[in-house]
Design an enzyme around this catalytic site. Structure first.
Site, short mmCIF file in Angstrom:
data_model
loop_
_atom_site.label_atom_id
_atom_site.label_comp_id
_atom_site.label_asym_id
_atom_site.label_seq_id
_atom_site.Cartn_x
_atom_site.Cartn_y
_atom_site.Cartn_z
N CYS B 51 0.42 8.84 11.09
CA CYS B 51 -0.56 9.47 12.38
C CYS B 51 -0.19 10.73 12.93
CB CYS B 51 -0.41 8.44 13.50
SG CYS B 51 1.18 7.98 13.96
N HIS B 100 11.46 20.95 3.76
CA HIS B 100 10.27 20.39 4.68
C HIS B 100 10.33 19.04 4.17
CE1 HIS B 100 6.76 19.97 6.65
NE2 HIS B 100 6.30 19.10 5.79
#
Lengths: 269, 456
Positions: B51, B100
């Site tokens: 989400c 990352h």
């Protein structure tokens, strides 16, 4: 030597309990601490079994063997919490008690008492074992009661720090404390009844001023009080936790006091 | 060469109404990955869609075509976006991608710092790319290694730092408090006063832990009924609330009433006949729905908005303090991965480097023999031996430094530099065309380990 190994395992377990506390119960610290304590209990049991084989008597007579046996029974009480999840964390309170008792026993030298009691045999073994199991139950109730009060304090102060995270849930602690108290009360009462029956049967008299008798009766009343406060309205869980903590502390303090003034020396516990 | 690139959108670059357009349902993700397979340049791919982020990790890195193919997949999913999708997308390449992903898996890049759910989502994304039905897995050796390593890094960050410690949302505070009071939530009765969205989130979190029953009470019975039906609960009229209160274990109050709805006297009256066990009250309303004096009643644990904010602030502060420790773990795992990746490439590079200059040496010798045709064979042997020795001397230090570069995390840069400075791309292309064989065997880690060990 075996006792020293057991002590080392208990100390290792204690260090890991504190490490787990500092990390708020994260990671596998508490699991390993419990496993180490269980290993300590196993080695401790082997040590006392060897004592029994070597000297032909159970380690129930004389101060050092008795303290070591009480320590083992408390350790077994901790191992019995295996299925309680976070409830096992009572080990952080129980393991120091075990270490203290075992360390005193080891420093005194775990050897048979020089004099034999006239109250011996199966009666004696059952009486002492049941009484020790009762005290072990009260020790477990003390540990769960203490952690219950700590968790209650954390909840009331609206903090969710590492102490909160580490300490088991109130319901778990209450259930454990109640079970330990009931089990302890039953076994302790049976132990006292056995001793009373033996005295009545074989001596026809009961020495009510004997410090052992006084102390045992006081312990029994403490059990009754700790269970009794669960009756009635209000927060009975808190009252019971408090009664277990105060009761166990009173028993320890009175024991130390009676030992200091007792003329019976080594035969008191 | 760069091992991997990522193209994505996250809560840091796009608001929720944009992010939701990039979100892939599990079925859609499989289709998207299948479509990506047709992009010839993409060798490996993993799609992470949560989400708060949608990211596509692709191999090989440093390849404009591959990155554009990945961008196209995301842009097609988002459809028409005002101003275009590019403004919301970010790209990382090489080491930045590796770092990352490790930060993502460790919860360092999450909306709620240190949240644990992302670890499972990264695992699911990786597994999905590994079991594309009817086709070979899209996660090949590089992404396999990268994601395994990222999951290990995330796990270590959570187990050795306090980054995930404590509850970081009202819902998780509620669950944590309920667990510490009741042990488990099985069989517990929950009541909601009001129909606020935070209360709904709290109940959803509690429901996951197995509450027995839910009662919703609101001034508007219609709204109560609507919320109750959504949460599989039961709506009661407001005047039935005291009766329900007697049987409640967890009360969540979030009405907009201007005065307290649960007063101390009302509370005492409601629970006077009950064998009342503990009661957890979360008063999420402002003004408060529950009189503060109720919190002084026996076995009542009352938390209002200020209490909850203090807990959340404290949690987030502790989590922030652990970020440097977590970043150090990211560094460590990134270095390890890049060393592994560098080791894959260094053997063929060294081989190409030597072949390249050996060809030069041989060509120059041939020119020399044409000029010195009178030279006796013995002398020619001496000159040839000298040329080999000189080449060895010249290449010794660069080869050694290249291997050292793998050890200190600069291997990928060094390999790229050596390839560029010595024009090895051309050399490797020629060799590849000439031999028709790949570098698979040469690039395997065992060969490199042996070479490095020999060098030491």
């Amino acid at each position: 030597m075996t006792h020293a190994v057991a002590l080392l395992l208990y100390v290792g377990s204690l260090l890991l309990w504190f490490r787990s506390l500092l990390s708020g119960g994260r990671g596998r610290g508490a699991v390993i601490a419990f496993a180490l304590a269980a290993a300590g209990v196993a080695v401790h049991a082997i040590a006392l079994a060897r004592f029994t084989v070597e000297y032909g008597q159970l380690p129930l007579n004389g101060l050092a063997p008795s303290l070591s046996t009480v320590a083992l029974i408390i350790g077994i009480g901790l191992v019995a919490t295996l299925g309680l999840g976070e409830g096992r964390r009572v080990g952080i309170v129980l393991v120091p008690v075990v270490i203290l008792l075992e360390a005193v026993a080891v420093s005194l030298g775990i050897e048979p008492a020089p004099e034999m009691l006239d109250f011996q045999g199966a009666w004696f073994a059952f009486h002492v074992t049941l009484a020790f199991v009762g005290l072990g139950g009260l020790a477990v109730a003390f540990a769960s009661g203490l952690l219950y009060l700590v968790q209650l304090h954390e909840l009331n102060t609206k903090r969710m720090g590492r102490l909160f995270q580490f300490t088991p849930p109130l319901a778990t602690l209450d259930r454990l404390g109640r079970t330990a108290l009931v089990a302890g009360f039953i076994t302790f009462t049976l132990g006292l009844v056995l001793a009373w029956m033996w005295t009545i049967s074989f001596r026809q008299s009961f020495d009510q001023s004997n410090p052992k008798v006084l102390w045992a009766v006081m312990c029994w009343f403490i059990f009754v009080a700790a269970l009794g406060v669960r009756m009635g309205d209000g927060v009975k869980e808190r009252r019971s936790a408090l009664a277990s903590v105060v009761g166990f502390s009173l028993i320890v303090i009175s024991y130390l006091g009676l030992r200091l003034v007792s003329s019976e020396g080594g035969f008191f516990l | 060469m760069s091992p991997v690139s990522v193209v994505g959108v996250s809560h840091l670059t796009a608001p929720v109404e944009i992010r939701e357009r990039f979100a892939f349902a599990p079925g859609e993700a499989e289709v998207a990955l299948g479509a990506l397979r047709s992009e010839t340049e993409v060798q490996e791919a993993v799609l992470l869609s949560t989400c708060n982020r949608t990211e596509l990790y692709v191999c090989p890195g440093g390849n404009e075509g591959v990155q554009e193919a990945a961008e196209r997949v995301l842009a097609e999913k988002a459809g028409d976006v005002v101003g275009g999708t590019k403004q919301y997308l970010y790209r990382h390449d090489g080491e930045a991608t590796v770092r990352h992903l490790y930060r993502v898996a460790g919860g360092l890049d999450s909306l709620v710092l240190g949240e644990a759910e992302i670890q499972g989502q990264v695992k699911d994304a990786y597994e999905l790319a590994g079991r594309n039905p009817g086709t070979p897995a899209l996660a090949g050796p590089i992404l396999h290694r990268l994601f395994q390593s990222a999951l290990a890094a995330g796990g270590r960050i959570r187990s050795t730092t306090p980054i995930g410690e404590g509850a970081a949302s009202v819902a998780s505070v509620a669950v944590e408090l309920a667990r510490k009071i009741f042990g488990g939530l099985e069989g517990r009765q929950v009541m909601i006063l009001g129909a606020g969205s935070t209360a709904e989130l709290v109940v959803e979190a509690l429901a996951r832990d197995g509450i027995r029953g839910l009662v919703v009470s609101n001034r508007s019975h219609e709204r109560a009924a609507e919320l109750a039906s959504r949460l599989s609960g039961r709506a009661v009229h407001f005047d039935e609330m005291p009766f329900e209160l007697a049987r409640t274990d967890i009360l969540i109050a979030s009405t907009s009433a201007p005065h307290p709805l649960v007063t101390r006297d009302g509370f005492r009256h409601a629970r006077k006949d009950s064998q009342s066990g503990p009661l957890l009250i979360l008063d999420l309303a402002i003004p408060r729905d529950v009189e503060p004096e109720v919190g002084n009643e026996a076995n009542v644990f009352l938390y209002n908005v200020d209490h909850l904010h203090e807990i959340l602030d404290d949690t987030l502060l502790k989590r922030r303090e652990s970020v440097p420790e977590a970043e150090a773990i990211v560094d460590e795992y990134a270095r390890e991965f890049l060393q592994w990746y560098g080791a894959r490439d260094v053997v063929p590079v060294i081989r190409s480097l030597r072949a390249r200059w050996d060809d030069v040496r041989e060509r120059e010798l041939e020119r020399l023999w044409r000029k010195l045709s009178h030279l006796p064979a013995n002398d020619r042997d001496v000159v040839e031996a000298f040329s080999k020795q000189l080449l060895n001397k010249l290449l010794h230090d660069p080869t050694k430094r290249l291997k050292q570069g793998i050890g200190n995390g600069r291997g990928v840069d060094f390999i790229d530099a050596v390839r560029y400075l010595h024009d090895l791309e051309t050399e490797e292309a020629d060799r590849s065309e000439g031999s028709g064989t790949g570098d698979d065997d040469e690039a395997d880690g065992i060969g490199v380990d042996v070479t490095l060990a020999e060098d030491q």
